[in-house]
Design a protein around this motif. Sequence first.
Motif, PDB file in Angstrom:
ATOM      1  N   LEU A 145       0.444  16.610  -0.187  1.00 43.10           N
ATOM      2  CA  LEU A 145       0.950  15.381   0.419  1.00 43.10           C
ATOM      3  C   LEU A 145      -0.069  14.252   0.270  1.00 43.10           C
ATOM      4  N   LYS A 146      -1.330  14.574   0.423  1.00 42.75           N
ATOM      5  CA  LYS A 146      -2.364  13.550   0.255  1.00 42.75           C
ATOM      6  C   LYS A 146      -2.409  13.063  -1.195  1.00 42.75           C
ATOM      7  N   ALA A 147      -2.194  13.980  -2.151  1.00 47.85           N
ATOM      8  CA  ALA A 147      -2.156  13.571  -3.560  1.00 47.85           C
ATOM      9  C   ALA A 147      -1.006  12.601  -3.799  1.00 47.85           C
ATOM     10  N   PHE A 148       0.170  12.894  -3.232  1.00 51.33           N
ATOM     11  CA  PHE A 148       1.306  11.978  -3.362  1.00 51.33           C
ATOM     12  C   PHE A 148       0.935  10.595  -2.844  1.00 51.33           C
ATOM     13  N   ILE A 149       0.336  10.532  -1.661  1.00 50.34           N
ATOM     14  CA  ILE A 149      -0.019   9.248  -1.054  1.00 50.34           C
ATOM     15  C   ILE A 149      -1.007   8.491  -1.927  1.00 50.34           C
ATOM     16  N   GLU A 150      -2.043   9.176  -2.394  1.00 50.49           N
ATOM     17  CA  GLU A 150      -3.063   8.503  -3.202  1.00 50.49           C
ATOM     18  C   GLU A 150      -2.506   8.041  -4.544  1.00 50.49           C
ATOM     19  N   ARG A 151      -1.590   8.805  -5.108  1.00 54.16           N
ATOM     20  CA  ARG A 151      -1.020   8.443  -6.410  1.00 54.16           C
ATOM     21  C   ARG A 151      -0.072   7.251  -6.322  1.00 54.16           C
ATOM     22  N   LEU A 152       0.296   6.833  -5.106  1.00 50.83           N
ATOM     23  CA  LEU A 152       1.106   5.623  -4.956  1.00 50.83           C
ATOM     24  C   LEU A 152       0.323   4.374  -5.370  1.00 50.83           C
ATOM     25  N   TYR A 153      -0.990   4.520  -5.490  1.00 49.75           N
ATOM     26  CA  TYR A 153      -1.808   3.382  -5.925  1.00 49.75           C
ATOM     27  C   TYR A 153      -1.319   2.819  -7.249  1.00 49.75           C
ATOM     28  N   ALA A 154      -0.761   3.693  -8.075  1.00 50.16           N
ATOM     29  CA  ALA A 154      -0.304   3.257  -9.407  1.00 50.16           C
ATOM     30  C   ALA A 154       0.751   2.165  -9.313  1.00 50.16           C
ATOM     31  N   ILE A 155       1.583   2.183  -8.282  1.00 48.30           N
ATOM     32  CA  ILE A 155       2.665   1.199  -8.187  1.00 48.30           C
ATOM     33  C   ILE A 155       2.317   0.041  -7.251  1.00 48.30           C
ATOM     34  N   SER A 156       1.092   0.010  -6.756  1.00 47.56           N
ATOM     35  CA  SER A 156       0.678  -1.098  -5.886  1.00 47.56           C
ATOM     36  C   SER A 156       0.421  -2.352  -6.717  1.00 47.56           C
ATOM     37  N   VAL A 157       0.636  -3.485  -6.111  1.00 44.58           N
ATOM     38  CA  VAL A 157       0.373  -4.773  -6.747  1.00 44.58           C
ATOM     39  C   VAL A 157      -0.508  -5.578  -5.803  1.00 44.58           C
ATOM     40  N   ASP A 158      -1.714  -5.916  -6.264  1.00 43.97           N
ATOM     41  CA  ASP A 158      -2.678  -6.630  -5.422  1.00 43.97           C
ATOM     42  C   ASP A 158      -2.918  -5.886  -4.113  1.00 43.97           C
ATOM     43  N   ASP A 159      -3.000  -4.569  -4.211  1.00 44.91           N
ATOM     44  CA  ASP A 159      -3.224  -3.683  -3.061  1.00 44.91           C
ATOM     45  C   ASP A 159      -2.108  -3.745  -2.028  1.00 44.91           C
ATOM     46  N   LYS A 160      -0.928  -4.153  -2.444  1.00 39.41           N
ATOM     47  CA  LYS A 160       0.240  -4.161  -1.559  1.00 39.41           C
ATOM     48  C   LYS A 160       1.229  -3.104  -2.040  1.00 39.41           C
ATOM     49  N   TYR A 161       1.892  -2.471  -1.067  1.00 38.71           N
ATOM     50  CA  TYR A 161       2.777  -1.355  -1.349  1.00 38.71           C
ATOM     51  C   TYR A 161       4.193  -1.659  -0.876  1.00 38.71           C
ATOM     52  N   PRO A 162       5.194  -0.975  -1.456  1.00 42.04           N
ATOM     53  CA  PRO A 162       6.570  -1.181  -0.997  1.00 42.04           C
ATOM     54  C   PRO A 162       6.712  -0.869   0.491  1.00 42.04           C
ATOM     55  N   SER A 163       7.536  -1.625   1.173  1.00 42.91           N
ATOM     56  CA  SER A 163       7.769  -1.404   2.597  1.00 42.91           C
ATOM     57  C   SER A 163       8.791  -0.285   2.786  1.00 42.91           C
ATOM     58  N   LYS A 164       8.407   0.726   3.557  1.00 48.44           N
ATOM     59  CA  LYS A 164       9.278   1.867   3.827  1.00 48.44           C
ATOM     60  C   LYS A 164       9.186   2.255   5.300  1.00 48.44           C
ATOM     61  N   ASP A 165      10.304   2.695   5.859  1.00 49.02           N
ATOM     62  CA  ASP A 165      10.247   3.364   7.157  1.00 49.02           C
ATOM     63  C   ASP A 165       9.573   4.713   6.951  1.00 49.02           C
ATOM     64  N   THR A 166       8.811   5.170   7.940  1.00 47.61           N
ATOM     65  CA  THR A 166       8.061   6.417   7.776  1.00 47.61           C
ATOM     66  C   THR A 166       8.305   7.364   8.941  1.00 47.61           C
ATOM     67  N   VAL A 167       8.306   8.660   8.612  1.00 49.20           N
ATOM     68  CA  VAL A 167       8.473   9.728   9.601  1.00 49.20           C
ATOM     69  C   VAL A 167       7.468  10.822   9.280  1.00 49.20           C
ATOM     70  N   LEU A 168       6.882  11.425  10.315  1.00 46.25           N
ATOM     71  CA  LEU A 168       5.950  12.537  10.127  1.00 46.25           C
ATOM     72  C   LEU A 168       6.456  13.760  10.877  1.00 46.25           C
ATOM     73  N   LEU A 169       6.525  14.895  10.176  1.00 42.89           N
ATOM     74  CA  LEU A 169       6.848  16.186  10.776  1.00 42.89           C
ATOM     75  C   LEU A 169       5.691  17.134  10.485  1.00 42.89           C
ATOM     76  N   MET A 170       5.187  17.811  11.522  1.00 42.39           N
ATOM     77  CA  MET A 170       4.061  18.718  11.299  1.00 42.39           C
ATOM     78  C   MET A 170       4.208  19.993  12.120  1.00 42.39           C
ATOM     79  N   THR A 171       3.592  21.054  11.608  1.00 45.22           N
ATOM     80  CA  THR A 171       3.503  22.320  12.329  1.00 45.22           C
ATOM     81  C   THR A 171       2.051  22.776  12.356  1.00 45.22           C
ATOM     82  N   ALA A 172       1.723  23.577  13.358  1.00 42.84           N
ATOM     83  CA  ALA A 172       0.363  24.116  13.456  1.00 42.84           C
ATOM     84  C   ALA A 172       0.380  25.354  14.336  1.00 42.84           C
TER      85      ALA A 172
END
Length: 232
Positions: A145-172
């Motif tokens: 998941l961290k790799a996915f997040i970091e690889r979004l840098y490729a589509i950033s423009v001037d360090d800005k990213y597409p606006s998305k609603d976000t949800v987090l689900l976790m287990t432990a």
Amino acid sequence: MERRKFIRNTLITTGSLSLGGAAIHRFLNDKESADSPLPLAVEKIHRGNGKNVLVLMSAGTRFGNTDRLTDAYIKGLVERDHTITKVYLGSMRLEGYRGCGVCQRKAAHRCVVQDGMQDIYPLFAECDTVVMASPLYFWTITSRLKAFIERLYAISVDDKYPSKDTVLLMTAGDDTPTTFDEPLRYFHIISQVMGGNKKGIYCAGGCTGCEKLAREISKEHLDNAYRMGLEL
């Protein structure tokens, strides 16, 4: 002999020694159409009239606690008639961020690394909401998941990213007041980068993991995740 046929014949011949019949049946029927545009790790679950939701399930194990929590949430989404695509990051070849900078200098905001992210980029571009589902591995989210997040840098423009609603689900396995502190801090930062539109967080502690004979997550967690899906 073509590799898949070789494996198929080997399983049929010796499968009873190492695999149960059900496992062999799943492998032999786990076929991808030659003209399929998406890998088997990507499932188009429902097409509705609501939001376009991209669900990233990053656990390495399918049908485990995180996958079950994710499916409970998806059940609520389906009942609200959202469009849902589920991606099994743990089943994809996904490299970490290289820091090469080619995407910004020469490749017109396209990642030059050819792996599973090439299938995910267009799904991310089309979605309204991105759901990040992860077990707690070493105090934070999974490396996939961290790799996915970091690889979004490729589509950033001037360090800005597409606006998305976000949800987090976790287990432990742990269930203390501080169990999820580190991943929550990281998620809040990522959500802010994507516009700050957090639409839900559910952290399920006290789950039984791989150290036991069976993975287990309580029905209460599944019910809560389902209800949260209904609220999107």
